[in-house]
Design a protein around this motif. Structure first.
Motif, short mmCIF file in Angstrom:
data_model
loop_
_atom_site.label_atom_id
_atom_site.label_comp_id
_atom_site.label_asym_id
_atom_site.label_seq_id
_atom_site.Cartn_x
_atom_site.Cartn_y
_atom_site.Cartn_z
N THR A 68 92.94 -34.65 -90.00
CA THR A 68 93.16 -33.29 -90.52
C THR A 68 94.55 -33.11 -91.13
O THR A 68 94.69 -32.41 -92.14
N THR A 69 95.56 -33.72 -90.52
CA THR A 69 96.92 -33.55 -91.08
C THR A 69 96.99 -34.10 -92.50
O THR A 69 97.56 -33.47 -93.39
N ASN A 70 96.38 -35.26 -92.71
CA ASN A 70 96.35 -35.81 -94.08
C ASN A 70 95.61 -34.87 -95.02
O ASN A 70 96.03 -34.66 -96.15
N ALA A 71 94.50 -34.32 -94.54
CA ALA A 71 93.71 -33.41 -95.38
C ALA A 71 94.53 -32.16 -95.73
O ALA A 71 94.50 -31.68 -96.86
N LEU A 72 95.28 -31.66 -94.75
CA LEU A 72 96.09 -30.47 -95.02
C LEU A 72 97.26 -30.80 -95.96
O LEU A 72 97.70 -29.95 -96.74
N GLU A 73 97.75 -32.02 -95.88
CA GLU A 73 98.79 -32.43 -96.85
C GLU A 73 98.20 -32.40 -98.26
O GLU A 73 98.87 -32.02 -99.22
N GLU A 74 96.94 -32.78 -98.34
CA GLU A 74 96.24 -32.73 -99.63
C GLU A 74 96.12 -31.27 -100.09
O GLU A 74 96.35 -30.94 -101.26
N VAL A 75 95.74 -30.39 -99.15
CA VAL A 75 95.66 -28.95 -99.46
C VAL A 75 96.99 -28.45 -100.02
O VAL A 75 97.05 -27.76 -101.04
N LEU A 76 98.07 -28.85 -99.36
CA LEU A 76 99.40 -28.42 -99.79
C LEU A 76 99.66 -28.87 -101.24
O LEU A 76 100.14 -28.09 -102.07
N ALA A 77 99.33 -30.12 -101.52
CA ALA A 77 99.59 -30.66 -102.86
C ALA A 77 98.78 -29.88 -103.91
O ALA A 77 99.30 -29.50 -104.96
N LEU A 78 97.51 -29.62 -103.60
CA LEU A 78 96.65 -28.89 -104.55
C LEU A 78 97.17 -27.47 -104.75
O LEU A 78 97.21 -26.95 -105.87
N TYR A 79 97.57 -26.86 -103.65
CA TYR A 79 98.11 -25.48 -103.68
C TYR A 79 99.34 -25.42 -104.57
O TYR A 79 99.47 -24.57 -105.44
N ARG A 80 100.24 -26.37 -104.37
CA ARG A 80 101.51 -26.30 -105.11
C ARG A 80 101.31 -26.63 -106.60
O ARG A 80 102.06 -26.16 -107.43
N ARG A 81 100.27 -27.42 -106.87
CA ARG A 81 99.97 -27.73 -108.28
C ARG A 81 99.12 -26.67 -108.94
O ARG A 81 98.83 -26.74 -110.13
N GLY A 82 98.62 -25.72 -108.11
CA GLY A 82 97.69 -24.73 -108.64
C GLY A 82 96.38 -25.39 -109.07
O GLY A 82 95.75 -24.98 -110.04
N ASP A 83 95.95 -26.40 -108.34
CA ASP A 83 94.77 -27.17 -108.72
C ASP A 83 93.49 -26.46 -108.27
O ASP A 83 93.41 -25.93 -107.16
N SER A 84 92.49 -26.49 -109.13
CA SER A 84 91.25 -25.77 -108.81
C SER A 84 90.45 -26.45 -107.70
O SER A 84 89.49 -25.90 -107.19
N GLY A 85 90.84 -27.66 -107.33
CA GLY A 85 90.15 -28.34 -106.23
C GLY A 85 90.51 -27.81 -104.85
O GLY A 85 89.95 -28.24 -103.84
#
Ligand code: ASP
Ligand code: MG
Length: 427
Positions: free
Chosen positions: A42-59
């Motif tokens: 889950t921590t890796n997945a949330l790191e992914e969430v953070l990256a998408l959030y900061r990039r404004g990614d639609s994923g």
């Protein structure tokens, strides 16, 4: 009282959570603090969430949905009676969602802590509800009311005196509340803490072991047990070494050295607080809870009985030679170190001669190119990759020779107890 710590692998699915309950039930009369990490990856997945959030990614939405579905599936399987836990999990996702609807802040590390901390909140809410359903009276306590840190987000430093005060007052309140009703089980999150302003902070990746040590230190616990998917501390990573053996007893000193050189079984920061208070650390298998595992304490008696091997693969050996043929000395070393610090390069081994300075670091193409670029005017820079860095504690010539079959040695360093070598496959 004892402190138990369960990492991501020990709560990776519903069956694993059931196993945690079985282990705790082996200690029916024991006051304890139970520290739990985020479930599985889950921590890796949330790191992914953070990256998408900061990039404004639609994923972003899909990634959050995946994490939600993962936790909900575990809840379904655990079949905890009542709705309370489902409601809390729902609320946590709503909170996370509203955080993700705000603009990112200008500090990515701050955003990291606010988002990634949900992994531990979710796992502990689920595990504590399950434990209560099985008759273990677990009290969920928010680590953001226990572990006080500074505001260096993502790598927060602990305020030991304030933390000791907070942990003790929380523990005493629980003891009083439980008087005559059986042992106290305080269940809390690893990895997360809070600043003076009650803002969420985190202690660095894999920081839950450290949390267990912090709480044990604060409460003067008799021991800490870290429950893992390996039998204890082994003398080598079984991934690279099929004859790995269990180290039954080692000293704090040995454990900290092994962790420093890269044995990933214990977080390196865990040992110091335990050593300072003489608290024994057990590393044990959650798959075989009856086995003793490894005992880590002050005696150095058994340290040198078996050689230990730590392999770091995917390394690069970079060597710098001043173009003007000047000696490698304080002035050019300080220049090189400044560049490494700026590029966030972590040195695993270094060596110098009159006009050469070499470092062994993780092989990362981007960082390597950046350094080559930074240094090319003043230095001739050569590198060798991929190579591996092997550390042998309590080595003998026989073990070294066996290890070197088919390998070429690029660098070798030996002290009385430790041999370190940078190796490449022989062409
Ligand atoms: N969940 C955090 C991580 O994976 C902390 C931990 O597991 O120790 O890094
Ligand atoms: Mg983890």
């Amino acid at each position: 009282m004892k402190v138990f710590k369960f990492g991501g692998a020990s709560v990776k699915d519903a069956a694993a959570v059931e196993n945690v309950a079985r282990i705790l039930k082996l200690y029916p009369k024991q006051d304890m603090v139970v520290v739990i990490s985020a479930m599985a990856k889950t921590t890796n997945a949330l790191e992914e969430v953070l990256a998408l959030y900061r990039r404004g990614d639609s994923g972003l939405a899909a990634m959050v949905d995946e994490i939600r579905a993962f936790h909900e599936a575990i809840l379904v399987e655990l079949a905890i009676p009542g709705d309370e836990v489902r409601v809390i999990v729902q609320q946590l996702f709503e909170e996370l969602q509203s955080r993700l609807e705000r603009e990112p802040s200008d500090n990515p590390d701050f955003d990291y802590d606010q988002i990634v901390s949900y992994g531990e909140l979710l796992s502990t809410v689920i595990v504590s509800a399950y434990l209560r359903a099985c008759g273990v009276a677990a009290h969920w306590v928010d680590a953001r009311r226990l572990v006080r840190t500074d505001n260096r987000y993502r790598e927060a430093r602990v305020n030991w005196s304030k933390t000791t005060e907070l942990v003790n007052s929380s523990w005493t309140a629980l003891l009083e509340g439980r008087k005559g009703k059986g042992p106290v089980v305080m269940l809390t999150q690893g990895f997360i803490g809070h600043t003076d302003e009650y803002v969420t902070s985190t202690l660095g990746r894999e920081g839950s072991d450290f949390t267990a040590a912090i709480l044990a230190y604060a409460l003067g616990a008799e021991s800490v047990s870290i429950w893992k998917d390996v039998p204890g501390v082994l003398n080598a990573d079984p991934k690279y070494f099929k004859d790995a053996v269990l180290l039954k007893r080692i000293s704090y000193r040995e454990a900290i050295e092994l962790a420093y050189y890269g044995a990933s079984v214990i977080h390196p920061k865990t040992i110091k607080p335990l050593q300072n208070k003489g608290i024994v650390l057990y590393v044990r298998s959650f798959l075989e809870p009856q086995s003793e595992g490894t005992t880590i304490e002050s005696s150095t008696f058994s340290d040198s009985l078996v050689p230990s091997f730590i392999f770091k693969v995917k390394q690069v050996l970079i060597s710098f030679t001043p173009r003007d043929f000047s000696f490698v000395a304080e002035d050019n070393l300080s220049e090189l170190f400044r560049i490494f610090a700026e590029r966030q390069i972590k040195i695993h081994l270094m060596q110098n001669s009159a006009i050469n300075f070499s470092i062994c670091v993780d092989y990362d193409d981007q960082k390597l190119n950046a350094v080559l670029n930074d240094c090319k005017v003043r230095y001739e820079v050569l590198y060798n990759a991929p190579c591996e860095l092997v550390t042998i504690r309590h080595y003998d010539q026989d073990t070294i020779s066996r290890l070197l079959i088919g390998k070429k040695v690029l660098v070798e360093q030996k002290s009385r107890s430790t041999a370190r070598m940078v190796l490449v496959e022989q062409a």
